[in-house]
Design a protein around this motif. Structure first.
Motif, PDB file in Angstrom:
ATOM      1  N   TRP A  73       0.845  -1.196   0.000  1.00  0.00           N
ATOM      2  CA  TRP A  73       0.000   0.000   0.000  1.00  0.00           C
ATOM      3  C   TRP A  73       0.877   1.240   0.000  1.00  0.00           C
ATOM      4  CZ3 TRP A  73      -4.938  -0.045  -0.998  1.00  0.00           C
ATOM      5  CH2 TRP A  73      -5.696  -1.188  -0.706  1.00  0.00           C
ATOM      6  N   VAL A  74       0.541   2.193  -0.868  1.00  0.00           N
ATOM      7  CA  VAL A  74       1.155   3.508  -0.825  1.00  0.00           C
ATOM      8  C   VAL A  74       0.298   4.394   0.070  1.00  0.00           C
ATOM      9  CG1 VAL A  74       1.812   5.540  -2.180  1.00  0.00           C
ATOM     10  CG2 VAL A  74       2.206   3.245  -3.102  1.00  0.00           C
ATOM     11  N   ASP A  75      -1.021   4.377  -0.205  1.00  0.00           N
ATOM     12  CA  ASP A  75      -1.984   5.108   0.614  1.00  0.00           C
ATOM     13  C   ASP A  75      -3.265   4.279   0.644  1.00  0.00           C
ATOM     14  OD1 ASP A  75      -3.570   6.864   1.998  1.00  0.00           O
ATOM     15  OD2 ASP A  75      -3.381   8.520   0.564  1.00  0.00           O
ATOM     16  N   GLN A  76      -3.489   3.578   1.746  1.00  0.00           N
ATOM     17  CA  GLN A  76      -4.621   2.658   1.837  1.00  0.00           C
ATOM     18  C   GLN A  76      -5.949   3.411   1.817  1.00  0.00           C
ATOM     19  OE1 GLN A  76      -4.338  -0.074   5.079  1.00  0.00           O
ATOM     20  NE2 GLN A  76      -5.846  -1.463   4.223  1.00  0.00           N
ATOM     21  N   ALA A  78      -6.681   6.155   0.254  1.00  0.00           N
ATOM     22  CA  ALA A  78      -6.976   6.619  -1.106  1.00  0.00           C
ATOM     23  C   ALA A  78      -7.043   5.460  -2.089  1.00  0.00           C
ATOM     24  CB  ALA A  78      -5.917   7.619  -1.553  1.00  0.00           C
ATOM     25  N   ILE A  80      -4.420   3.604  -3.154  1.00  0.00           N
ATOM     26  CA  ILE A  80      -3.243   3.587  -4.030  1.00  0.00           C
ATOM     27  C   ILE A  80      -2.320   2.462  -3.589  1.00  0.00           C
ATOM     28  CG2 ILE A  80      -1.257   4.908  -4.860  1.00  0.00           C
ATOM     29  CD1 ILE A  80      -2.867   7.447  -4.187  1.00  0.00           C
ATOM     30  N   VAL A  81      -1.994   1.583  -4.550  1.00  0.00           N
ATOM     31  CA  VAL A  81      -1.130   0.444  -4.241  1.00  0.00           C
ATOM     32  C   VAL A  81       0.152   0.518  -5.046  1.00  0.00           C
ATOM     33  CG1 VAL A  81      -3.020  -1.109  -3.622  1.00  0.00           C
ATOM     34  CG2 VAL A  81      -2.215  -1.021  -5.976  1.00  0.00           C
ATOM     35  N   ARG A  82       1.126  -0.268  -4.598  1.00  0.00           N
ATOM     36  CA  ARG A  82       2.396  -0.398  -5.300  1.00  0.00           C
ATOM     37  C   ARG A  82       2.450  -1.817  -5.864  1.00  0.00           C
ATOM     38  NH1 ARG A  82       5.719  -0.276  -1.092  1.00  0.00           N
ATOM     39  NH2 ARG A  82       5.923  -2.522  -1.054  1.00  0.00           N
TER      40      ARG A  82
END
Length: 100
Positions: A73-76, A78, A80-82
């Motif tokens: 997770w980059v920003d859970q 929002a 946004i995943v990696r």
């Protein structure tokens, strides 16, 4: 004729030997002090030795490799995943081919 022979005084020769030994001792002391291994000055705060920099670089590269080859997770909040780079490239190629 007189057979008077002068014998060297023992105190004079002893003094000469002591002075020679003292001179050599002083010379040896000066040479010893001049060639003593000098300790390096301590490093100021924030300065790293080459070994510390090498270890920090290896740690950074390991973290970057893990981030480039794994999911996360980059920003859970929002959403946004990696994703791994190989998969991102494959998805991008599919999207480009789908547009054509």
């Amino acid at each position: 004729m007189s057979d008077s022979t002068k014998t060297p005084s023992s105190s004079g020769s002893l003094l000469t030997v002591a002075a020679a030994i003292g001179g050599f001792a002083i010379f040896a002391l000066i040479v010893f002090i001049a060639y003593l291994p000098k300790k390096p000055d301590p490093l100021p705060d924030g300065v790293r030795t080459p070994e510390q920099r090498k270890a920090a670089l290896a740690d950074l590269r390991a973290k970057e490799k893990a981030a480039a080859t794994s999911y996360g997770w980059v920003d859970q909040n929002a959403g946004i995943v990696r994703i791994p780079i190989d998969e991102a490239v494959a998805i991008t190629i599919k999207e480009i081919n789908a547009k054509k």
